[in-house]
Design a protein around this motif. Structure first.
Motif, PDB file in Angstrom:
ATOM      1  N   PHE A 238       0.824  -1.204   0.000  1.00  0.00           N
ATOM      2  CA  PHE A 238       0.000   0.000   0.000  1.00  0.00           C
ATOM      3  C   PHE A 238       0.860   1.258   0.000  1.00  0.00           C
ATOM      4  O   PHE A 238       0.619   2.194  -0.776  1.00  0.00           O
ATOM      5  N   ALA A 239       1.877   1.289   0.859  1.00  0.00           N
ATOM      6  CA  ALA A 239       2.723   2.481   0.978  1.00  0.00           C
ATOM      7  C   ALA A 239       3.432   2.801  -0.327  1.00  0.00           C
ATOM      8  O   ALA A 239       3.526   3.974  -0.717  1.00  0.00           O
ATOM      9  N   ALA A 240       3.919   1.772  -1.011  1.00  0.00           N
ATOM     10  CA  ALA A 240       4.619   2.000  -2.279  1.00  0.00           C
ATOM     11  C   ALA A 240       3.662   2.546  -3.336  1.00  0.00           C
ATOM     12  O   ALA A 240       3.984   3.502  -4.065  1.00  0.00           O
ATOM     13  N   TRP A 241       2.465   1.950  -3.411  1.00  0.00           N
ATOM     14  CA  TRP A 241       1.486   2.420  -4.403  1.00  0.00           C
ATOM     15  C   TRP A 241       1.043   3.850  -4.104  1.00  0.00           C
ATOM     16  O   TRP A 241       1.008   4.702  -4.999  1.00  0.00           O
ATOM     17  N   TRP A 242       0.715   4.136  -2.877  1.00  0.00           N
ATOM     18  CA  TRP A 242       0.190   5.451  -2.516  1.00  0.00           C
ATOM     19  C   TRP A 242       1.260   6.529  -2.678  1.00  0.00           C
ATOM     20  O   TRP A 242       0.998   7.630  -3.193  1.00  0.00           O
ATOM     21  N   THR A 243       2.487   6.223  -2.282  1.00  0.00           N
ATOM     22  CA  THR A 243       3.583   7.172  -2.428  1.00  0.00           C
ATOM     23  C   THR A 243       3.829   7.476  -3.903  1.00  0.00           C
ATOM     24  O   THR A 243       3.952   8.643  -4.303  1.00  0.00           O
ATOM     25  N   ASP A 244       3.915   6.437  -4.726  1.00  0.00           N
ATOM     26  CA  ASP A 244       4.115   6.653  -6.170  1.00  0.00           C
ATOM     27  C   ASP A 244       2.960   7.436  -6.789  1.00  0.00           C
ATOM     28  O   ASP A 244       3.167   8.330  -7.628  1.00  0.00           O
ATOM     29  N   THR A 245       1.741   7.118  -6.377  1.00  0.00           N
ATOM     30  CA  THR A 245       0.574   7.763  -6.979  1.00  0.00           C
ATOM     31  C   THR A 245       0.575   9.272  -6.760  1.00  0.00           C
ATOM     32  O   THR A 245       0.441  10.057  -7.706  1.00  0.00           O
ATOM     33  N   VAL A 246       0.727   9.717  -5.519  1.00  0.00           N
ATOM     34  CA  VAL A 246       0.609  11.150  -5.247  1.00  0.00           C
ATOM     35  C   VAL A 246       1.797  11.931  -5.785  1.00  0.00           C
ATOM     36  O   VAL A 246       1.665  13.125  -6.101  1.00  0.00           O
ATOM     37  N   HIS A 247       2.963  11.296  -5.905  1.00  0.00           N
ATOM     38  CA  HIS A 247       4.114  12.003  -6.462  1.00  0.00           C
ATOM     39  C   HIS A 247       4.085  11.997  -7.992  1.00  0.00           C
ATOM     40  O   HIS A 247       4.308  13.034  -8.629  1.00  0.00           O
ATOM     41  N   ASP A 248       3.820  10.845  -8.593  1.00  0.00           N
ATOM     42  CA  ASP A 248       3.782  10.774 -10.055  1.00  0.00           C
ATOM     43  C   ASP A 248       2.617  11.576 -10.635  1.00  0.00           C
ATOM     44  O   ASP A 248       2.704  12.089 -11.752  1.00  0.00           O
ATOM     45  N   ALA A 249       1.520  11.675  -9.901  1.00  0.00           N
ATOM     46  CA  ALA A 249       0.365  12.431 -10.394  1.00  0.00           C
ATOM     47  C   ALA A 249       0.681  13.917 -10.526  1.00  0.00           C
ATOM     48  O   ALA A 249       0.029  14.632 -11.290  1.00  0.00           O
ATOM     49  N   GLY A 250       1.678  14.395  -9.785  1.00  0.00           N
ATOM     50  CA  GLY A 250       2.037  15.801  -9.878  1.00  0.00           C
ATOM     51  C   GLY A 250       3.249  16.054 -10.746  1.00  0.00           C
ATOM     52  O   GLY A 250       3.217  16.899 -11.646  1.00  0.00           O
ATOM     53  N   ASP A 251       4.329  15.314 -10.506  1.00  0.00           N
ATOM     54  CA  ASP A 251       5.615  15.584 -11.132  1.00  0.00           C
ATOM     55  C   ASP A 251       5.848  14.629 -12.300  1.00  0.00           C
ATOM     56  O   ASP A 251       6.125  13.449 -12.086  1.00  0.00           O
ATOM     57  N   PRO A 252       5.752  15.108 -13.552  1.00  0.00           N
ATOM     58  CA  PRO A 252       5.954  14.216 -14.694  1.00  0.00           C
ATOM     59  C   PRO A 252       7.422  14.010 -15.045  1.00  0.00           C
ATOM     60  O   PRO A 252       7.746  13.195 -15.914  1.00  0.00           O
ATOM     61  N   THR A 253       8.331  14.744 -14.398  1.00  0.00           N
ATOM     62  CA  THR A 253       9.735  14.686 -14.803  1.00  0.00           C
ATOM     63  C   THR A 253      10.472  13.497 -14.217  1.00  0.00           C
ATOM     64  O   THR A 253      11.481  13.066 -14.777  1.00  0.00           O
ATOM     65  N   TYR A 254       9.976  12.948 -13.102  1.00  0.00           N
ATOM     66  CA  TYR A 254      10.717  11.891 -12.430  1.00  0.00           C
ATOM     67  C   TYR A 254      10.610  10.565 -13.167  1.00  0.00           C
ATOM     68  O   TYR A 254      11.606   9.934 -13.497  1.00  0.00           O
ATOM     69  N   ARG A 255       9.379  10.124 -13.472  1.00  0.00           N
ATOM     70  CA  ARG A 255       9.215   8.826 -14.137  1.00  0.00           C
ATOM     71  C   ARG A 255       8.519   8.937 -15.491  1.00  0.00           C
ATOM     72  O   ARG A 255       8.138   7.934 -16.076  1.00  0.00           O
ATOM     73  N   GLY A 256       8.330  10.160 -16.001  1.00  0.00           N
ATOM     74  CA  GLY A 256       7.848  10.335 -17.355  1.00  0.00           C
ATOM     75  C   GLY A 256       6.346  10.539 -17.463  1.00  0.00           C
ATOM     76  O   GLY A 256       5.576  10.325 -16.529  1.00  0.00           O
ATOM     77  N   ALA A 257       5.927  10.931 -18.662  1.00  0.00           N
ATOM     78  CA  ALA A 257       4.532  11.286 -18.910  1.00  0.00           C
ATOM     79  C   ALA A 257       3.597  10.091 -18.780  1.00  0.00           C
ATOM     80  O   ALA A 257       2.448  10.234 -18.340  1.00  0.00           O
ATOM     81  N   PHE A 258       4.064   8.895 -19.166  1.00  0.00           N
ATOM     82  CA  PHE A 258       3.192   7.719 -19.062  1.00  0.00           C
ATOM     83  C   PHE A 258       2.830   7.442 -17.606  1.00  0.00           C
ATOM     84  O   PHE A 258       1.642   7.274 -17.274  1.00  0.00           O
ATOM     85  N   ARG A 259       3.835   7.383 -16.725  1.00  0.00           N
ATOM     86  CA  ARG A 259       3.553   7.130 -15.303  1.00  0.00           C
ATOM     87  C   ARG A 259       2.726   8.270 -14.702  1.00  0.00           C
ATOM     88  O   ARG A 259       1.906   8.037 -13.814  1.00  0.00           O
ATOM     89  N   HIS A 260       2.934   9.486 -15.190  1.00  0.00           N
ATOM     90  CA  HIS A 260       2.143  10.626 -14.724  1.00  0.00           C
ATOM     91  C   HIS A 260       0.663  10.422 -15.039  1.00  0.00           C
ATOM     92  O   HIS A 260      -0.198  10.593 -14.161  1.00  0.00           O
ATOM     93  N   GLN A 261       0.344  10.005 -16.244  1.00  0.00           N
ATOM     94  CA  GLN A 261      -1.049   9.802 -16.623  1.00  0.00           C
ATOM     95  C   GLN A 261      -1.661   8.602 -15.899  1.00  0.00           C
ATOM     96  O   GLN A 261      -2.840   8.627 -15.511  1.00  0.00           O
ATOM     97  N   VAL A 262      -0.883   7.543 -15.712  1.00  0.00           N
ATOM     98  CA  VAL A 262      -1.367   6.384 -14.952  1.00  0.00           C
ATOM     99  C   VAL A 262      -1.695   6.794 -13.520  1.00  0.00           C
ATOM    100  O   VAL A 262      -2.740   6.429 -12.963  1.00  0.00           O
TER     101      VAL A 262
END
Length: 388
Positions: A338-362
């Motif tokens: 849960f922690a890994a999913w939730w952490t990735d979700t709230v960070h990737d949803a805002g910052d597209p530069t870290y893991r790219g546009a695809f992960r941002h949209q996911v």
């Protein structure tokens, strides 16, 4: 021939949340124990840490008859506040059977645990380094920095990620599982109230968080690169970046009391037991702060271990102690997921530069689903309450 100065049933190394909770749980059951802390009482009581006691953890104290004496703070509201690109969005939780959580900063909980433990006659010692010997034997020994030795039946390693107890386990008998998220948080403590009791920002410049720490203090979080230092973040930049990510001016800008860069990581050690030594809390596992589960997992470690110890002394049956590691690891990995999913979700949803546009949209799709799907919302609610 024994060289021990003292004999105890349980030696608890570490006077943080897991160690003090375990001491109180065992004391309430009449089990002889001592809690030994490496730091001073003043440090332990004043160390500023976040703290939400989730529903499951609150019920642990209720089960032991300690809730009214230990758990303070206002009820946790069944919602999370977000500013998404500057727009306020409230995420309401499903609330069935999930409403026992309390907002209780960790230092308040620690002070309450210390007070109750001492009022009830507990043996609590500060300012003492420990070393652990003969954990494979019938009677392990814990050597204190004053030269005294305590012999015991079991050692509870509650002394944190860099403590002496885990280091006492041979390296070939324990495995470290870890995950680095690739960014950190600039953690800032100020003497000014925030605009909100709690609010998180999802923004293209990175994640930000704001949480009240009493009526005249706030803690802020800013996502930042791992190689940033506090020198890269003068006070003026901090205030400017917070306003940019939250999309609103801060009503008050007080003195910044403390700031540090904290890398986000997950960590699990396996097994959690070796001989007569058992690991609890940060000595056993680390979760990123976004999940708000570090303190709560530590409290559940203490509850499960206390049940196992009580069962051993009352029934002469070591089976729960033997199963402690497997029991806790199943739960710990569930919350790491849960922690890994939730952490990735709230960070990737805002910052597209870290893991790219695809992960941002996911991540944006995952985040939006929490508002539109009752099933997705209920699952998040269960994890937040600690009841999954």
């Amino acid at each position: 021939m024994s060289t021990a100065n003292e004999n105890k049933s349980i030696v608890i190394a570490g006077a943080g949340v897991s160690g003090l909770a375990l001491g109180n749980f065992l004391l309430s059951e009449g089990i002889d124990c001592v809690v030994v802390g490496r730091r001073s009482r003043e440090y332990v009581e004043q160390r500023q840490r976040a703290g939400v006691i989730d529903t499951r953890a609150a019920r642990v104290f209720r089960k032991r008859g300690l809730e009214d004496r230990v758990v303070g703070g206002a009820p946790v509201e069944p919602r999370l506040g977000f500013r998404v690109d500057g727009e306020i969005r409230q995420l309401e939780f499903a609330t069935d059977d999930h409403q026992d959580g309390r907002f209780c900063p960790q230092q308040v909980l620690v002070r309450n645990l210390i007070t109750v433990f001492e009022q009830d006659g507990g043996d609590l010692r500060f300012d003492s380094e420990v070393s652990v010997e003969d954990i494979d034997g019938e009677r392990p020994r814990v050597r204190l920095s004053d030269g005294s030795i305590i012999e015991c039946d079991f050692v509870a390693g509650c002394d944190g990620d860099r403590g002496a107890t885990r280091a006492a386990i041979p390296g070939d008998r324990i495995t470290r599982h870890s995950h680095e998220y690739g960014y950190g948080w600039l953690v800032v403590l100020t003497d000014a109230p925030g605009n909100h009791q709690a609010m998180m920002a999802i923004h293209s410049r990175g994640f930000a968080g704001q949480f009240a720490r009493g009526p005249r203090a706030s803690r802020f979080y800013l996502q930042c690169p791992l190689d940033d230092t506090t020198a890269d973040w003068p006070d003026e930049r901090i205030w400017s970046e917070l306003e940019a990510r939250f999309g609103e001016p801060l009503a008050t800008k007080g003195t910044i009391i403390e700031k540090q860069v904290v890398p986000l990581r997950s960590e699990v050690y396996s097994p959690l037991s070796h001989g007569r030594l058992h690991l609890l809390g940060d000595a056993a596992h680390i979760v990123p702060p976004m999940s708000a589960k570090g303190m709560n997992l530590a409290l559940h470690d203490a509850d499960v271990f206390a049940d196992a110890v009580v069962h051993y002394y009352k029934n002469g049956d070591p089976s729960l102690l033997d199963g402690y590691s497997a029991t806790r690891l199943q739960d710990v990995w569930n919350y790491q997921a849960f922690a890994a999913w939730w952490t990735d979700t709230v960070h990737d949803a805002g910052d597209p530069t870290y893991r790219g546009a695809f992960r941002h949209q996911v991540a944006r799709a995952d985040f939006e689903r929490l508002f539109t799907s009752g099933t997705a919302n209920r699952l998040l609610s269960e994890f937040m309450a600690g009841l999954n």
